[in-house]
Design a protein around this motif. Structure first.
Motif, PDB file in Angstrom:
ATOM      1  N   THR A 156     -24.939 -26.957 -14.109  1.00  0.00           N
ATOM      2  CA  THR A 156     -26.244 -27.765 -13.852  1.00  0.00           C
ATOM      3  C   THR A 156     -26.420 -27.662 -12.398  1.00  0.00           C
ATOM      4  O   THR A 156     -27.647 -27.475 -11.786  1.00  0.00           O
ATOM      5  CB  THR A 156     -26.082 -29.061 -14.644  1.00  0.00           C
ATOM      6  OG1 THR A 156     -25.178 -30.007 -13.977  1.00  0.00           O
ATOM      7  CG2 THR A 156     -26.082 -29.091 -15.991  1.00  0.00           C
ATOM      8  N   THR A 157     -25.468 -27.871 -11.514  1.00  0.00           N
ATOM      9  CA  THR A 157     -25.665 -27.733 -10.151  1.00  0.00           C
ATOM     10  C   THR A 157     -26.231 -26.301  -9.664  1.00  0.00           C
ATOM     11  O   THR A 157     -27.160 -26.066  -8.745  1.00  0.00           O
ATOM     12  CB  THR A 157     -24.501 -27.920  -9.163  1.00  0.00           C
ATOM     13  OG1 THR A 157     -24.122 -29.541  -9.556  1.00  0.00           O
ATOM     14  CG2 THR A 157     -24.860 -28.055  -7.636  1.00  0.00           C
ATOM     15  N   GLU A 158     -25.650 -25.333 -10.527  1.00  0.00           N
ATOM     16  CA  GLU A 158     -26.079 -23.920  -9.813  1.00  0.00           C
ATOM     17  C   GLU A 158     -27.570 -23.478 -10.528  1.00  0.00           C
ATOM     18  O   GLU A 158     -28.333 -23.109  -9.793  1.00  0.00           O
ATOM     19  CB  GLU A 158     -25.087 -22.995 -10.589  1.00  0.00           C
ATOM     20  CG  GLU A 158     -23.734 -22.840  -9.902  1.00  0.00           C
ATOM     21  CD  GLU A 158     -23.745 -22.341  -8.707  1.00  0.00           C
ATOM     22  OE1 GLU A 158     -24.660 -21.706  -8.250  1.00  0.00           O
ATOM     23  OE2 GLU A 158     -22.578 -22.619  -7.811  1.00  0.00           O
ATOM     24  N   LEU A 159     -27.507 -24.236 -11.717  1.00  0.00           N
ATOM     25  CA  LEU A 159     -29.128 -23.919 -12.300  1.00  0.00           C
ATOM     26  C   LEU A 159     -30.133 -24.551 -11.355  1.00  0.00           C
ATOM     27  O   LEU A 159     -31.292 -23.981 -10.995  1.00  0.00           O
ATOM     28  CB  LEU A 159     -29.075 -24.562 -13.682  1.00  0.00           C
ATOM     29  CG  LEU A 159     -28.106 -23.695 -14.658  1.00  0.00           C
ATOM     30  CD1 LEU A 159     -28.479 -24.092 -16.151  1.00  0.00           C
ATOM     31  CD2 LEU A 159     -28.269 -22.227 -14.510  1.00  0.00           C
ATOM     32  N   ASN A 160     -29.682 -25.778 -11.145  1.00  0.00           N
ATOM     33  CA  ASN A 160     -30.911 -26.394 -10.116  1.00  0.00           C
ATOM     34  C   ASN A 160     -31.031 -25.680  -8.924  1.00  0.00           C
ATOM     35  O   ASN A 160     -32.242 -25.795  -8.377  1.00  0.00           O
ATOM     36  CB  ASN A 160     -30.330 -27.907  -9.875  1.00  0.00           C
ATOM     37  CG  ASN A 160     -30.195 -28.720 -11.187  1.00  0.00           C
ATOM     38  OD1 ASN A 160     -30.832 -28.330 -12.180  1.00  0.00           O
ATOM     39  ND2 ASN A 160     -29.252 -29.832 -11.019  1.00  0.00           N
ATOM     40  N   LEU A 161     -30.003 -25.075  -8.451  1.00  0.00           N
ATOM     41  CA  LEU A 161     -30.356 -24.440  -7.202  1.00  0.00           C
ATOM     42  C   LEU A 161     -31.129 -23.174  -7.321  1.00  0.00           C
ATOM     43  O   LEU A 161     -31.907 -22.885  -5.982  1.00  0.00           O
ATOM     44  CB  LEU A 161     -28.963 -23.940  -6.537  1.00  0.00           C
ATOM     45  CG  LEU A 161     -28.003 -25.024  -5.879  1.00  0.00           C
ATOM     46  CD1 LEU A 161     -26.575 -24.292  -5.728  1.00  0.00           C
ATOM     47  CD2 LEU A 161     -28.506 -25.638  -4.781  1.00  0.00           C
ATOM     48  N   VAL A 162     -31.279 -22.614  -8.335  1.00  0.00           N
ATOM     49  CA  VAL A 162     -32.329 -21.621  -8.466  1.00  0.00           C
ATOM     50  C   VAL A 162     -33.648 -21.785  -9.201  1.00  0.00           C
ATOM     51  O   VAL A 162     -34.391 -20.991  -9.525  1.00  0.00           O
ATOM     52  CB  VAL A 162     -31.519 -20.429  -9.411  1.00  0.00           C
ATOM     53  CG1 VAL A 162     -30.517 -19.787  -8.469  1.00  0.00           C
ATOM     54  CG2 VAL A 162     -31.154 -20.707 -10.644  1.00  0.00           C
ATOM     55  N   GLY A 163     -33.657 -23.391  -9.492  1.00  0.00           N
ATOM     56  CA  GLY A 163     -34.969 -23.769  -9.837  1.00  0.00           C
ATOM     57  C   GLY A 163     -35.236 -23.807 -11.340  1.00  0.00           C
ATOM     58  O   GLY A 163     -36.312 -23.536 -11.780  1.00  0.00           O
ATOM     59  N   ILE A 164     -33.950 -23.543 -12.163  1.00  0.00           N
ATOM     60  CA  ILE A 164     -34.244 -23.814 -13.464  1.00  0.00           C
ATOM     61  C   ILE A 164     -34.569 -25.266 -13.955  1.00  0.00           C
ATOM     62  O   ILE A 164     -33.754 -25.976 -13.582  1.00  0.00           O
ATOM     63  CB  ILE A 164     -32.957 -23.324 -14.254  1.00  0.00           C
ATOM     64  CG1 ILE A 164     -32.519 -21.993 -13.867  1.00  0.00           C
ATOM     65  CG2 ILE A 164     -33.019 -23.503 -15.917  1.00  0.00           C
ATOM     66  CD1 ILE A 164     -33.495 -20.738 -14.424  1.00  0.00           C
ATOM     67  N   ASN A 165     -35.889 -25.396 -14.588  1.00  0.00           N
ATOM     68  CA  ASN A 165     -36.041 -26.630 -14.764  1.00  0.00           C
ATOM     69  C   ASN A 165     -35.269 -27.418 -15.817  1.00  0.00           C
ATOM     70  O   ASN A 165     -35.331 -26.915 -16.992  1.00  0.00           O
ATOM     71  CB  ASN A 165     -37.832 -26.767 -15.336  1.00  0.00           C
ATOM     72  CG  ASN A 165     -38.299 -27.993 -15.411  1.00  0.00           C
ATOM     73  OD1 ASN A 165     -37.786 -29.021 -15.380  1.00  0.00           O
ATOM     74  ND2 ASN A 165     -39.739 -28.082 -15.492  1.00  0.00           N
ATOM     75  N   PRO A 166     -34.590 -28.588 -15.504  1.00  0.00           N
ATOM     76  CA  PRO A 166     -33.968 -29.305 -16.383  1.00  0.00           C
ATOM     77  C   PRO A 166     -34.607 -29.734 -17.817  1.00  0.00           C
ATOM     78  O   PRO A 166     -34.068 -30.102 -18.631  1.00  0.00           O
ATOM     79  CB  PRO A 166     -33.316 -30.490 -15.887  1.00  0.00           C
ATOM     80  CG  PRO A 166     -33.524 -30.055 -14.312  1.00  0.00           C
ATOM     81  CD  PRO A 166     -34.692 -29.286 -14.067  1.00  0.00           C
ATOM     82  N   LYS A 167     -35.883 -29.882 -17.697  1.00  0.00           N
ATOM     83  CA  LYS A 167     -36.700 -30.289 -18.595  1.00  0.00           C
ATOM     84  C   LYS A 167     -37.132 -28.980 -19.590  1.00  0.00           C
ATOM     85  O   LYS A 167     -37.596 -29.385 -20.810  1.00  0.00           O
ATOM     86  CB  LYS A 167     -37.951 -30.933 -18.327  1.00  0.00           C
ATOM     87  CG  LYS A 167     -37.758 -32.369 -17.523  1.00  0.00           C
ATOM     88  CD  LYS A 167     -39.128 -32.892 -17.117  1.00  0.00           C
ATOM     89  CE  LYS A 167     -38.692 -34.312 -16.301  1.00  0.00           C
ATOM     90  NZ  LYS A 167     -39.811 -34.948 -15.970  1.00  0.00           N
ATOM     91  N   SER A 168     -36.998 -27.852 -19.400  1.00  0.00           N
ATOM     92  CA  SER A 168     -37.202 -26.749 -20.158  1.00  0.00           C
ATOM     93  C   SER A 168     -36.370 -26.605 -21.264  1.00  0.00           C
ATOM     94  O   SER A 168     -34.990 -26.944 -21.385  1.00  0.00           O
ATOM     95  CB  SER A 168     -37.119 -25.532 -19.304  1.00  0.00           C
ATOM     96  OG  SER A 168     -35.745 -25.105 -18.893  1.00  0.00           O
ATOM     97  N   TYR A 169     -36.880 -26.102 -22.461  1.00  0.00           N
ATOM     98  CA  TYR A 169     -36.253 -25.958 -23.746  1.00  0.00           C
ATOM     99  C   TYR A 169     -34.962 -25.031 -23.586  1.00  0.00           C
ATOM    100  O   TYR A 169     -33.783 -25.175 -24.059  1.00  0.00           O
ATOM    101  CB  TYR A 169     -37.147 -25.400 -24.757  1.00  0.00           C
ATOM    102  CG  TYR A 169     -38.002 -26.275 -25.338  1.00  0.00           C
ATOM    103  CD1 TYR A 169     -37.782 -27.339 -25.952  1.00  0.00           C
ATOM    104  CD2 TYR A 169     -39.304 -25.945 -25.250  1.00  0.00           C
ATOM    105  CE1 TYR A 169     -38.648 -28.428 -26.640  1.00  0.00           C
ATOM    106  CE2 TYR A 169     -40.436 -26.834 -25.567  1.00  0.00           C
ATOM    107  CZ  TYR A 169     -39.898 -28.123 -26.255  1.00  0.00           C
ATOM    108  OH  TYR A 169     -40.936 -28.931 -26.867  1.00  0.00           O
ATOM    109  N   GLY A 170     -35.055 -24.222 -22.539  1.00  0.00           N
ATOM    110  CA  GLY A 170     -33.990 -23.063 -22.216  1.00  0.00           C
ATOM    111  C   GLY A 170     -32.928 -23.504 -21.389  1.00  0.00           C
ATOM    112  O   GLY A 170     -31.625 -23.047 -21.638  1.00  0.00           O
TER     113      GLY A 170
END
Length: 257
Positions: A156-170
């Motif tokens: 989740t840290t890595e996903l946040n760094l590239v701007g993947i929205n935690p609220k998105s379905y994906g």
């Protein structure tokens, strides 16, 4: 590039800001956590298993002190490379820190000290630190639930760094897909995830691709190039699902397996 993951334990806000600024300019140093509290430091180290820890001995504005952290690491049997930074000049304190496991001590009042010099030192010793840490990533006797949480937090840290929205379905689908890939499950990932969430495989794939595409559309390009270094072969300008999950799965495996 294989990054050296670092946790900073420091209670001075300006010093923390300088470390962040310097680390952001280095493509092989990644600050994965910053805290001014000894208890929180031990929790983060146990969860993230960094390659190295930059440890201030005095945590007046936080909680505890650096010796507490070193003592706690011994109790947990976790041994990242620890570089101590301190204003203290006591020979007895230095010897105590070394006996508790500090690998190197830099005093903040020495003439050439700076946040950059600390990171430069870690950069110079990176290859040896990485080679020594890779064989001891998984703590002996670690509970499966804790191990799963630690890996999930790292993803989740890595996903946040590239701007993947935690609220998105994906978002949760991508986390699960990366974990499955690290476990050598490379076939039918969308089907497995769809069964977990009671969705169709096609809807899972659409949600994951949309989350990736949206991040590449809205996140600053310099941030993307810093944190996602794989070549993008898709003509759409963003990674495919397979490219994305395999990149992060391989990154996690290099760190923890």
């Amino acid at each position: 590039m294989d990054e050296l993951t670092v946790i900073l334990v420091e209670d001075d806000p300006l010093t923390c800001a300088n470390f962040v600024k310097c680390a952001d300019a280095m493509d092989d140093i990644s600050l994965v956590s910053i805290t001014n509290n000894a208890t929180k430091a031990l929790s983060d180290i146990q969860d993230l298993l960094p390659d190295a820890v930059i440890l201030d001995l005095e945590l007046h504005m936080g909680g505890g002190n650096g010796l507490d952290v070193l003592n706690g690491l011994n109790a947990l049997n976790i041994h990242p490379y620890v570089i101590v930074t301190t204003n203290n000049s006591s020979r007895i304190t230095f010897e105590s820190a070394r006996q508790l496991g500090a690998d190197f001590i830099m005093t903040k009042h020495q003439q050439d000290y700076s946040e950059q010099s600390v990171l430069n030192f870690l950069q110079m010793t990176k290859s040896v630190i990485k080679s020594n840490q890779n064989s001891a990533r998984i703590s002996v006797g670690e509970a499966p639930a804790h191990y799963k949480k630690r890996i999930t937090d790292r993803i989740t840290t890595e996903l946040n760094l590239v701007g993947i929205n935690p609220k998105s379905y994906g978002y949760p689908y991508l986390v699960d897909a990366i974990i499955l890939f690290t476990e050598q499950q490379t076939q039918n990932i969308s089907t497995i995830i769809a069964e977990r969430y009671k969705k169709s495989p096609s809807s899972v794939e659409r949600a994951m691709q949309y989350a990736i595409h949206t991040a590449w559309k809205h996140t600053d390009i310099d941030e993307l190039l810093t944190h996602y270094t794989a070549k993008i072969r898709s003509s759409k300008g963003s990674p495919t699902i397979t490219e994305f999950i395999s990149y992060y799965a391989n990154k996690i495996k290099q760190e923890y397996y």
